[in-house]
Design a protein around this motif. Sequence first.
Motif, short mmCIF file in Angstrom:
data_model
loop_
_atom_site.label_atom_id
_atom_site.label_comp_id
_atom_site.label_asym_id
_atom_site.label_seq_id
_atom_site.Cartn_x
_atom_site.Cartn_y
_atom_site.Cartn_z
N TYR A 277 0.84 -1.20 0.00
CA TYR A 277 0.00 0.00 0.00
C TYR A 277 0.88 1.26 0.00
N GLN A 278 0.37 2.31 -0.58
CA GLN A 278 1.11 3.56 -0.65
C GLN A 278 1.07 4.28 0.70
N LYS A 279 2.27 4.64 1.19
CA LYS A 279 2.39 5.33 2.47
C LYS A 279 2.58 6.83 2.25
N TYR A 280 2.01 7.63 3.18
CA TYR A 280 2.03 9.08 3.04
C TYR A 280 2.45 9.75 4.35
N VAL A 281 3.10 10.90 4.19
CA VAL A 281 3.37 11.80 5.32
C VAL A 281 2.90 13.18 4.88
N ALA A 282 2.13 13.84 5.74
CA ALA A 282 1.65 15.19 5.42
C ALA A 282 1.94 16.10 6.61
N MET A 283 2.30 17.36 6.31
CA MET A 283 2.73 18.25 7.38
C MET A 283 2.23 19.67 7.13
N ASP A 284 1.74 20.28 8.19
CA ASP A 284 1.39 21.71 8.16
C ASP A 284 2.42 22.43 9.01
N LEU A 285 3.09 23.40 8.43
CA LEU A 285 4.22 24.04 9.07
C LEU A 285 3.80 25.29 9.82
N GLY A 286 4.40 25.50 10.98
CA GLY A 286 4.13 26.70 11.75
C GLY A 286 5.15 26.86 12.85
N VAL A 287 5.22 28.07 13.39
CA VAL A 287 6.06 28.35 14.54
C VAL A 287 5.18 28.89 15.66
N ARG A 288 4.56 30.04 15.40
CA ARG A 288 3.58 30.55 16.37
C ARG A 288 2.42 29.57 16.48
N ASP A 289 1.97 29.06 15.32
CA ASP A 289 1.03 27.95 15.33
C ASP A 289 1.83 26.66 15.47
N LYS A 290 1.17 25.54 15.48
CA LYS A 290 1.87 24.27 15.62
C LYS A 290 2.37 23.77 14.27
N THR A 291 3.44 22.99 14.32
CA THR A 291 3.84 22.19 13.17
C THR A 291 3.31 20.79 13.43
N PHE A 295 0.81 10.56 9.63
CA PHE A 295 1.37 9.44 8.89
C PHE A 295 0.25 8.44 8.60
N GLY A 296 0.11 8.06 7.33
CA GLY A 296 -0.96 7.13 6.99
C GLY A 296 -0.70 6.39 5.70
N TYR A 297 -1.60 5.49 5.37
CA TYR A 297 -1.49 4.74 4.12
C TYR A 297 -2.88 4.62 3.50
N TYR A 298 -2.88 4.38 2.19
CA TYR A 298 -4.16 4.20 1.50
C TYR A 298 -4.41 2.72 1.30
N ASP A 299 -5.43 2.22 1.97
CA ASP A 299 -5.82 0.81 1.89
C ASP A 299 -6.63 0.63 0.61
N PHE A 300 -5.94 0.17 -0.44
CA PHE A 300 -6.58 0.08 -1.75
C PHE A 300 -7.72 -0.92 -1.76
N LYS A 301 -7.58 -2.01 -1.03
CA LYS A 301 -8.63 -3.04 -1.02
C LYS A 301 -9.92 -2.49 -0.41
N ARG A 302 -9.79 -1.72 0.68
CA ARG A 302 -10.98 -1.16 1.34
C ARG A 302 -11.35 0.22 0.83
N ALA A 303 -10.46 0.81 0.02
CA ALA A 303 -10.64 2.18 -0.47
C ALA A 303 -10.77 3.16 0.69
N LYS A 304 -9.83 3.05 1.67
CA LYS A 304 -9.88 3.92 2.84
C LYS A 304 -8.48 4.46 3.14
N LEU A 305 -8.46 5.71 3.57
CA LEU A 305 -7.23 6.32 4.06
C LEU A 305 -7.13 6.05 5.56
N ASN A 446 -3.62 15.34 -2.18
CA ASN A 446 -2.58 14.72 -3.01
C ASN A 446 -2.66 13.20 -3.00
N LEU A 447 -3.76 12.65 -2.55
CA LEU A 447 -3.91 11.21 -2.42
C LEU A 447 -4.17 10.54 -3.79
N ASP A 448 -3.44 9.47 -4.05
CA ASP A 448 -3.65 8.67 -5.27
C ASP A 448 -4.58 7.51 -4.92
N THR A 449 -5.81 7.58 -5.39
CA THR A 449 -6.78 6.54 -5.09
C THR A 449 -7.04 5.61 -6.27
#
Length: 503
Positions: A277-291, A295-305, A446-449
């Motif tokens: 399965y395709q693995k993903y990392v996504a990040m929202d960057l911030g300093v005053r706000d949080k960074t 971490f997740g993967y796309y379960d192609f058989k179940r069609a679920k992230l 950016n998910l490839d389904t």
Amino acid sequence: MSLRVIRSQPKQVSKTRAAWLIGELGYRYRQGQKVARQSWISASKKSIKFYIECNRRYGKSTFGLLWLAEDAIKFPGGSSAFFAPVKEGLKDYIVPIIEQTFGDCPRDLAPELDSTLTLNFPNGSKIVFRGSNMQQHRHRRGNAFRRVYIDEARDVDELNNLLESVVIPSLFSTEGRVIIGSTPADTEDHDLRQIREVAERDGWFFHSDIYDAMRYDPKDFPSERVEQWKRETLDSVAWEREYLAKWVKDPTKIIVPEWDDKYVLTEPIRDQFFPHYQKYVAMDLGVRDKTAAIFGYYDFKRAKLVIESEFCLQDSAVRTDTIAAMIKSVEESLDYQRVHERGVRLEQKDRVHLRVADNNNPLLINDLNSLHGLDFFPTRKDELPAMINLTREMVKDGRILIDKTCHELLGCLRNAIWDKNKRELARSKVYGHFDALMALVYLVRNLDTTSNPIPQHFGKSPYSHAIQMKSFEPSTGAYQLARIFNVQTDAEKSRENFIGGKI
């Protein structure tokens, strides 16, 4: 001659005057307020705090001021405090409450409100009034109070700070008490929610809704009026929150109203195809706000992230080397990518398929790429509502599952709200700018389904899935196929070996 002593009879004191003289003001409470007062008396054995959660028009403010007044009369020279949910116009807020509370108090016993908004009693006691902004909170540091009442706490700035830094310390030397009165807030992302949960668990909690008030005080809450209020409150959410005193979400403010905790994973659901399965990392960057990184993967058989892990950094912790180290550590622990050395070629199944981040800090992304071997790509951005709507659609279809350990992301999904103009995300004392939610939005964007990552012959072998050609028997189809395609049959091979002396 006998002397007759004539004794003067004492003046008859009215019950009302007597009550104000000794501070026994129970007659001034409605029946519902008496129930709350009795509940506080019982709970005071367990905690110095008490939380009253009740409906609008319950009489929280007069209850609180009566409670303070009783103590002020009984203990001369004592001090108490009333915190009101206003930043400006404090006098306009408290004067009607004072007039209602002391309406039948004899004039010579009645306290006077001075220019500092302090209510001074004839016996030297006083009740100070302050608004909800933190500047006024700080002015009360160092005081010693016998009792404190916090009115409509959902509208008080930095409620936990007020309680922990100002109120609780002020009660130590007097063995004082604090009562918090409020209607539920319009989001669970509020200090009051945590207070409620602890209060209910530890037994210093009282709840009342409009129907309880109607049952206790039918003259003050006649059924016809209650039904009229219900008819005129067109917003069902407002009715449940303001009159039934329930913690409900306003769907017009909640960013992902489709979220349901039934999508929380209590156990892993990885199957035999997980390595591919395709693995993903996504990040929202911030300093005053949080960074925030997820971490997740796309379960192609179940069609679920499936989101399996997260981390959040803030302020001085937001450093490129710290972020890189945490990303690598999590990827390795999840078996997303065990090797991060440059120059080592990895098969698709052994590496993260895509890392994506906000595009507002290209320098940090470049450092992660060039210095730490973490290839992050800046996400494309559409209009914020359009980006969020993609996530909402997946949530609505039950296609996003989140591990129970992802507290930050789950909290954002439950509590993220729009700002007043409904153009940007609001800011939260607990969840920042709901950065973990935005990381999820970038991932979904950016998910490839569509690509099937499972190899065509995964789990298959010639022994278990290939058609065996029994070419020994001329009558079988395999024998005929061998003749058609000019393939030497087993019988011909045996004959050749026999003639050649090999067998």
